[in-house]
Design an enzyme around this catalytic site. Structure first.
Site, PDB file in Angstrom:
ATOM      1  N   LYS A 110      -9.579  -2.507 -21.507  1.00  0.00           N
ATOM      2  CA  LYS A 110      -9.546  -2.196 -20.078  1.00  0.00           C
ATOM      3  C   LYS A 110     -10.452  -1.012 -19.819  1.00  0.00           C
ATOM      4  O   LYS A 110     -10.716  -0.214 -20.731  1.00  0.00           O
ATOM      5  CB  LYS A 110      -8.113  -1.847 -19.632  1.00  0.00           C
ATOM      6  CG  LYS A 110      -7.864  -2.099 -18.156  1.00  0.00           C
ATOM      7  CD  LYS A 110      -7.592  -3.569 -17.846  1.00  0.00           C
ATOM      8  CE  LYS A 110      -7.349  -3.832 -16.386  1.00  0.00           C
ATOM      9  NZ  LYS A 110      -6.809  -5.187 -16.151  1.00  0.00           N
TER      10      LYS A 110
HETATM   11  P1  NAD Z   1      -7.332  -5.653  -5.098  1.00  0.00           P
HETATM   12  O1  NAD Z   1      -8.072  -4.398  -5.082  1.00  0.00           O
HETATM   13  O2  NAD Z   1      -8.045  -6.904  -4.709  1.00  0.00           O
HETATM   14  O3  NAD Z   1      -6.032  -5.518  -4.167  1.00  0.00           O
HETATM   15  C1  NAD Z   1      -5.079  -4.512  -4.316  1.00  0.00           C
HETATM   16  C2  NAD Z   1      -4.155  -4.578  -3.112  1.00  0.00           C
HETATM   17  O4  NAD Z   1      -3.033  -3.744  -3.333  1.00  0.00           O
HETATM   18  C3  NAD Z   1      -4.795  -4.126  -1.813  1.00  0.00           C
HETATM   19  O5  NAD Z   1      -4.373  -4.963  -0.755  1.00  0.00           O
HETATM   20  C4  NAD Z   1      -4.218  -2.718  -1.621  1.00  0.00           C
HETATM   21  O6  NAD Z   1      -4.146  -2.331  -0.275  1.00  0.00           O
HETATM   22  C5  NAD Z   1      -2.834  -2.926  -2.194  1.00  0.00           C
HETATM   23  N1  NAD Z   1      -2.183  -1.663  -2.576  1.00  0.00           N
HETATM   24  C6  NAD Z   1      -2.723  -0.584  -3.191  1.00  0.00           C
HETATM   25  N2  NAD Z   1      -1.779   0.370  -3.341  1.00  0.00           N
HETATM   26  C7  NAD Z   1      -0.643  -0.133  -2.814  1.00  0.00           C
HETATM   27  C8  NAD Z   1       0.675   0.358  -2.666  1.00  0.00           C
HETATM   28  N3  NAD Z   1       0.996   1.592  -3.093  1.00  0.00           N
HETATM   29  N4  NAD Z   1       1.599  -0.442  -2.078  1.00  0.00           N
HETATM   30  C9  NAD Z   1       1.267  -1.683  -1.645  1.00  0.00           C
HETATM   31  N5  NAD Z   1       0.042  -2.201  -1.745  1.00  0.00           N
HETATM   32  C10 NAD Z   1      -0.889  -1.437  -2.335  1.00  0.00           C
HETATM   33  O7  NAD Z   1      -6.704  -5.782  -6.570  1.00  0.00           O
HETATM   34  P2  NAD Z   1      -6.229  -7.083  -7.316  1.00  0.00           P
HETATM   35  O8  NAD Z   1      -7.343  -7.575  -8.164  1.00  0.00           O
HETATM   36  O9  NAD Z   1      -5.538  -8.014  -6.369  1.00  0.00           O
HETATM   37  O10 NAD Z   1      -5.155  -6.434  -8.304  1.00  0.00           O
HETATM   38  C11 NAD Z   1      -3.804  -6.223  -7.939  1.00  0.00           C
HETATM   39  C12 NAD Z   1      -2.955  -6.227  -9.185  1.00  0.00           C
HETATM   40  O11 NAD Z   1      -3.130  -7.479  -9.835  1.00  0.00           O
HETATM   41  C13 NAD Z   1      -3.316  -5.151 -10.218  1.00  0.00           C
HETATM   42  O12 NAD Z   1      -2.157  -4.732 -10.880  1.00  0.00           O
HETATM   43  C14 NAD Z   1      -4.212  -5.909 -11.166  1.00  0.00           C
HETATM   44  O13 NAD Z   1      -4.242  -5.307 -12.452  1.00  0.00           O
HETATM   45  C15 NAD Z   1      -3.522  -7.251 -11.174  1.00  0.00           C
HETATM   46  N6  NAD Z   1      -4.363  -8.350 -11.652  1.00  0.00           N
HETATM   47  C16 NAD Z   1      -5.484  -8.731 -10.994  1.00  0.00           C
HETATM   48  C17 NAD Z   1      -6.239  -9.778 -11.513  1.00  0.00           C
HETATM   49  C18 NAD Z   1      -7.471 -10.297 -10.825  1.00  0.00           C
HETATM   50  O14 NAD Z   1      -8.049 -11.288 -11.304  1.00  0.00           O
HETATM   51  N7  NAD Z   1      -7.885  -9.728  -9.724  1.00  0.00           N
HETATM   52  C19 NAD Z   1      -5.861 -10.411 -12.702  1.00  0.00           C
HETATM   53  C20 NAD Z   1      -4.692  -9.996 -13.331  1.00  0.00           C
HETATM   54  C21 NAD Z   1      -3.951  -8.960 -12.798  1.00  0.00           C
END
Ligand code: NAD
Length: 421
Positions: A110
């Site tokens: 990561k």
């Molecule tokens: P992103 O940046 O696209 O979206 C993050 C979202 O979370 C945004 O809408 C933001 O406003 C919101 N957010 C931030 N802080 C917050 C809070 N305190 N309370 C509520 N909402 C909050 O990110 P993403 O890629 O969707 O990632 C989100 C989670 O999913 C992370 O934990 C990431 O590690 C995990 N994840 C993402 C992927 C991927 O392919 N994108 C894959 C596996 C896991």
């Protein structure tokens, strides 16, 4: 109520706690557990970026390669003010177990940069991304370690990294990152892959515990890549009513269901889901405690803790985010009979399609969207079944089941490689 004394919000402490719990259950030797709790390689970089106002600012970033027993390292890059070495270590550890449980030939890694992308211009972000890519270029590469998007990074970020590495190599190196735009070697279906996998995992779980997702209710915390597509696919392909959604500014609720696509358009225009016409406001804390069938935490770590776990009413918690539930809260949810589909399984669709993207890049060939979706569904259904069967056999929760499958595979790799007797 205060958190229990042993409950920590340090994600790496929690990641290690999980390994200890599983290791004991699997009967693994203490010395092997020490190996599994120590990241293989950690790189900290401090690098200068020219800001729009002419000043120079030093940014700090990390790349942690956690465990390479199963193959080259793979893991996302996060841009966030709260990034820390321990957070990156935890995320790299979870990537290791995720790749293992999904049956992918990867180790986990990561990366992250401490920054607030919301306060930066596109030009500043590009310069920061390129400098960071250069700084970590000594340890990434298609055969070594392949980054992907995570919180506040996206296809554009990956394109800048791919371009920076390619410039210095002398030819295009698409396989150095995944989650790229299609035109430079991205895979069809990567954008929605995390959520599509989560939807399949939720469907498989619902089938087994006899919940009909059609007409069931769901609440989604976080409305980015993972959250938005989860809401859209649960509603669009399973007929689930998404009654609540939130982002970092707050949440919205409508008992008759929100239109996920219209909500996303509203967020794109206003920068937040808050104020969506026809909805009433709800806090992130309230959202987690709603009386819904499916709860999808898809934002950040440590959202479900011993403070609120007893108030969670969902029947299924499908972890879109990494590490949204503390180990102590897990126990509370398990005792309440709530099925938690753990992050390493529930959001494993993202890295699965990243793997497909890398395979397509190495083969210099591209697959149709149907082929990607079919392969993803097959992999999710199979991985879910393996975890479910392990959990049933061992009478443990799905997280323990998933970790038992994952850690057993990595331990076996150590054994056959001759590292461990
Ligand atoms: P992103 O940046 O696209 O979206 C993050 C979202 O979370 C945004 O809408 C933001 O406003 C919101 N957010 C931030 N802080 C917050 C809070 N305190 N309370 C509520 N909402 C909050 O990110 P993403 O890629 O969707 O990632 C989100 C989670 O999913 C992370 O934990 C990431 O590690 C995990 N994840 C993402 C992927 C991927 O392919 N994108 C894959 C596996 C896991």
């Amino acid at each position: 109520m205060a958190n229990q004394p042993s409950e920590t919000m340090n994600p790496f402490e929690n990641a290690k706690k999980q390994i200890d719990r599983v290791g004991k259950r699997l009967g693994l030797a203490a010395d092997l557990l020490e190996v599994l709790k120590a990241p293989n390689r950690e790189l900290t970089v401090n690098f200068p970026v020219k800001m729009d106002n002419g000043s120079l600012r030093v940014f700090t970033g990390y790349r942690v390669q956690y465990d390479g027993a199963l193959g080259p390292f793979k893991g996302g890059i996060r841009f966030h003010p709260q990034v820390s070495l321990d957070e990156v270590r935890a995320l790299a550890s979870w990537m290791t177990w995720k790749c293992s449980v999904m049956g992918l030939p990867y180790g986990g890694s990561k990366g992250g940069v401490i920054c607030n992308p919301k306060d930066m211009s596109k030009g500043e972000l590009e310069r920061m991304t390129r400098r960071f890519a250069s700084a970590i270029s000594v340890i990434i590469g298609p055969e070594k370690d392949i980054p992907a998007p995570d919180v506040y990074t996206d296809g554009q970020t990956m394109a800048w990294i791919m371009d920076t590495i390619s410039m210095n190599t002398g030819f295009s190196v698409p396989g150095v990152v995944t989650g790229k735009p299609l035109v430079i070697g991205g895979s069809k279906g990567r954008d929605e892959a995390t959520a599509r996998g989560l939807m399949y995992a939720t469907r498989e779980c619902a089938k087994r515990i006899k919940i009909n997702l059609k007409g069931a209710t769901a609440a989604v915390q976080g409305y980015g890549n993972a959250g938005y597509h989860s809401a859209r696919l649960l509603a669009g392909e399973q007929g689930t009513k998404v009654v609540a959604a939130s982002d970092s500014s707050g949440g919205v609720y409508n008992a008759s269901g929100l239109d996920p696509v219209a909500l996303n358009a509203h967020k794109a225009k206003k920068g937040t889901v808050v104020g969506f016409p026809g909805s009433k406001g709800i806090s992130n804390e309230e959202l987690l405690e709603l009386d819904v069938d499916v709860l999808v935490p898809a934002a950040l770590e440590n959202q479900i803790t011993t403070k609120n776990a007893k108030n969670v009413k969902a029947k299924i918690v499908a972890e879109g985010a990494n590490g949204p539930t503390t180990p102590e809260a897990d126990d509370v949810l398990f005792k309440k009979g709530i099925y938690v589909i753990p992050d390493i399984l529930a959001n494993g669709g993202g890295v699965t399609v990243s793997y497909f993207e890398w395979v397509q890049n190495l083969a210099q060939y591209s697959w149709s969207a149907e082929e990607v979706t079919q392969r993803l569904e097959r992999n999710m259904v199979q991985s879910f079944a393996t975890v479910w069967d392990m959990a049933q056999k061992e009478k443990v929760d799905l997280r323990m089941g998933a970790y038992m499958v994952a850690i057993q595979r990595v331990a076996e790799a150590y054994r056959v490689r001759g590292i461990y007797p």
